[in-house]
Design an enzyme around this catalytic site. Sequence first.
Site, PDB file in Angstrom:
ATOM      1  N   GLU A 281       0.782  -1.319  -0.014  1.00  0.00           N
ATOM      2  CA  GLU A 281      -0.073   0.090   0.063  1.00  0.00           C
ATOM      3  C   GLU A 281       0.921   1.300   0.113  1.00  0.00           C
ATOM      4  OE1 GLU A 281       0.431  -1.237   4.234  1.00  0.00           O
ATOM      5  OE2 GLU A 281       0.240  -2.025   2.303  1.00  0.00           O
ATOM      6  N   ASP A 323      19.818  19.068 -31.931  1.00  0.00           N
ATOM      7  CA  ASP A 323      20.596  19.611 -33.063  1.00  0.00           C
ATOM      8  C   ASP A 323      22.028  19.811 -32.637  1.00  0.00           C
ATOM      9  OD1 ASP A 323      20.998  21.263 -35.285  1.00  0.00           O
ATOM     10  OD2 ASP A 323      19.463  22.695 -34.922  1.00  0.00           O
ATOM     11  N   ASP A 589      10.468  22.450 -33.655  1.00  0.00           N
ATOM     12  CA  ASP A 589      10.897  21.114 -32.793  1.00  0.00           C
ATOM     13  C   ASP A 589       9.600  20.523 -31.978  1.00  0.00           C
ATOM     14  OD1 ASP A 589      13.594  21.019 -33.587  1.00  0.00           O
ATOM     15  OD2 ASP A 589      14.133  22.562 -32.140  1.00  0.00           O
ATOM     16  N   ASN A 678       3.290  -5.526   9.284  1.00  0.00           N
ATOM     17  CA  ASN A 678       3.363  -4.843   8.100  1.00  0.00           C
ATOM     18  C   ASN A 678       3.655  -3.252   8.220  1.00  0.00           C
ATOM     19  OD1 ASN A 678       2.517  -4.539   4.920  1.00  0.00           O
ATOM     20  ND2 ASN A 678       1.014  -3.287   5.992  1.00  0.00           N
TER      21      ASN A 678
END
Length: 839
Positions: A281, A323, A589, A678
């Site tokens: 989670e 470029d 571009d 957890n």
Amino acid sequence: MSTQSQAPAPADAKVTAESAVGLTSQEAAALLQQFGPNDPAPAARHFAVLDFLRLFLNPLVLVLLIAATISAFLGGTTDAGIIIAIVLLSTGLDFAQTHKSENAVRQLRDRVAPTATVLRDGKWQETPRVRVVPGDVVRLSAGDLVPADARLLDSRDLYVQQAALTGESLPVEKQAGEKAVGSQPDAPNMVFLGTSVVSGAATARVVATGAKTAFGDIATRLATRPEQTAFDRGLKDFSLMLTRTVVFLVMFLVVVSLVRHKQPLQSLLFAVALAVGLTPEFLPMIVNVTLAKGARAMARRNVIVKHLSAIQNFGSIDTLCTDKTGTLTSGSMALDHALDCFGAPSQQVLALAYLNSKFETGIQSPLDMAILKVPEPDDSKGYEKRDEIPYDFERRRLSVVVERQSRRRLITKGAPEGILALSTRCESDHGAIPLDPATLDRCRKTADGLSRQGIRVLAVAYVEVEARANYSADDESGLTLAGFLAFSDPPLPDAGEALAALRRQGVGVKIITGDGDLVTAHVCQQVGLESGEIVLGAELERMTDAALEHVAETTTVFARVSPAQKNRIIAALRRRRHVVGFMGDGINDAPSLHAADVGISVSTAVDVAREAADIILVEPGLDVLASGITEGRKAFGNVMKYLLMGTSSNFGNMFSMAGASIILPFLPMLPTQILLNNFMYDLSQVAIPTDNVDSEFLRTPQKWDIGLIRRFMVLIGPISSIFDFLTFYVLLHFFHADEVQFHTGWFVESLATQTLVLFVIRTAHSPLRSRPSVPLAATALIIVAAGVWLPFSPLSGVLGFAPLPAKYFVYLSAATVAYLMLVEVGKRLLFGSFTRARH
């Protein structure tokens, strides 16, 4: 001045830029309050309290809270209180970290938010586009995004790209008119939000903003369907895989509990708590915090990230297209020479070029600025402009029509090959002479000789024209070639080093430029980039897409390419499974920035380029880019650590829980203990965004691989189950543990092993060779120490724990070391086979 005075003028009134009056700051503030921000698809307003409450809408969390409430109603107030407290702590931590990261990213994004030039308090000033209001007078020039729907007050050779509204790929001309002509995109005297100025200049009065613009409905629909990145798709696939596993496990445990006649409410709480434990989670929070940390680190290196998911894509780039100007070179053009057709200095060429640049209203290129820096030649004085034929990227030239003493002349400057093809005569010491093949060859040799020296070359030509209202590209014929302009643009001193750094990172650089092949080859040679065989745009036109794929793979430099050809090259590379970054700053571009996996621009770029880009460089240069790629890979590497950790430990816990539920007459762990376990484990992972990343990981492009995560889960997960089952056996047969001691022993073992294994999984090397960050190491060790302390703490009774004998901790230490060593072996096997498969 009242706001009513800012309404559009009557249809029969001619409104000019001179008569336009802008708003005052007070009027603008009042109108902003009335009409709201100028955002066609505003994001929903976020309230911290509501954001926090939304975290409780997770179905598993809701079931857990409902079950806890029922438990409290039936007398289990202690368990219910613990469950609710853990849920509140988890969601509070999630909210605090995520909210902090979102605020940091929002501040970064505001640094590159689009702006508009508006007339306020009698002077032109830049203001954020979202603060533009109806009645504002705005100024537009080439490269600008139109900030709102507006009626033109004055225009000069204005061409607008309206593809976002109409789908029409070609720019359309717009002109200020005496009468209003509707509000549809084809209205010639209206410009609209979502469009951009290709050339020319204008002033306009805003008539609609935000959702009331013509683009508002389109933007609203687009905002509801954001395009998924490769990173987003990977997270989605991972979440679906884990969700299926969790659903199957919960159903299995519920069925087993019912068959074995275990207490229904406790069984439900156990199954839901386990589902919460198996669900990462904190994944969205870890991802957001990690990417936001990467964004802040990149900002310190003058790289602004507009979209967080672009960071991972940034780290995945294996091909960078750019470029040469402003990337390999400084982009600071200087006019070195004005030469006639045969290379001799010419004042006439300079005078003609000066007139062309002086009266141009379209794209202000560095070449024009370099021309206008020199003192104005006497021969260019006294002229008046009559018309302009704007520059476009297909013709590669620009023309203006000027008049002096009733004589009109069309002056053109642009790419030498294009202007030579249109010329029939050339200037010489003896006046204009026919451009026969021999003379044409001499002219070309003059231009080519300059290009071979790395000098940018423009040709200048002219033709006398008759007086009339308008001129077009058809009038650019029968020209007299006056000569050439030579510009220097020296390579950046660190360009060669930056290219070498990108090569070490596994990123190939391809130069895609509109410049000529000779000057491009010279610059590449100066910075140590092997240009090889240069492919020209004319050659690309004759290639099929399949042929271009092969050429794009093997070619380093493309010259004289058009915007459409840039797109074809990028698409060809992506079809070859390259992750392509494109770096650009000009009007032409923008399509390529959209087409690439990662669009990169600079803060000084035109609006359309910055808006199309995912990443903005505050300072141009490849060295900044290389450091940004490193940060992207760091962020991705730390996200992957959490995923590998979570999936392997969760998959192992699934096996362990399923087996324990079958063989034990009681629940293997209480629901509150599962949730606490957890929560403590997730808490140890919060510092992952601070962790160090292996240098080898940073040297190569990294891509999302759900297959690696799945293989890691299947191989490493069961190893933890082996030690879980061993712990079950030791607790039951050697320590003769009762239910409470069993819960306590497995809680401590589970927390210690799954937390400490982070030190093994976080690196592909030996844990002794690759050191974790101090916050991560400290957090993990503190969590393990807390887990060992809990059974002896005053909280042990409340949490359902009992003190464990000292001998158990001897076993635990040995088992943990053995577990980490076995995981190290499995990791080496897995990463070794993965590396061989990649190569």
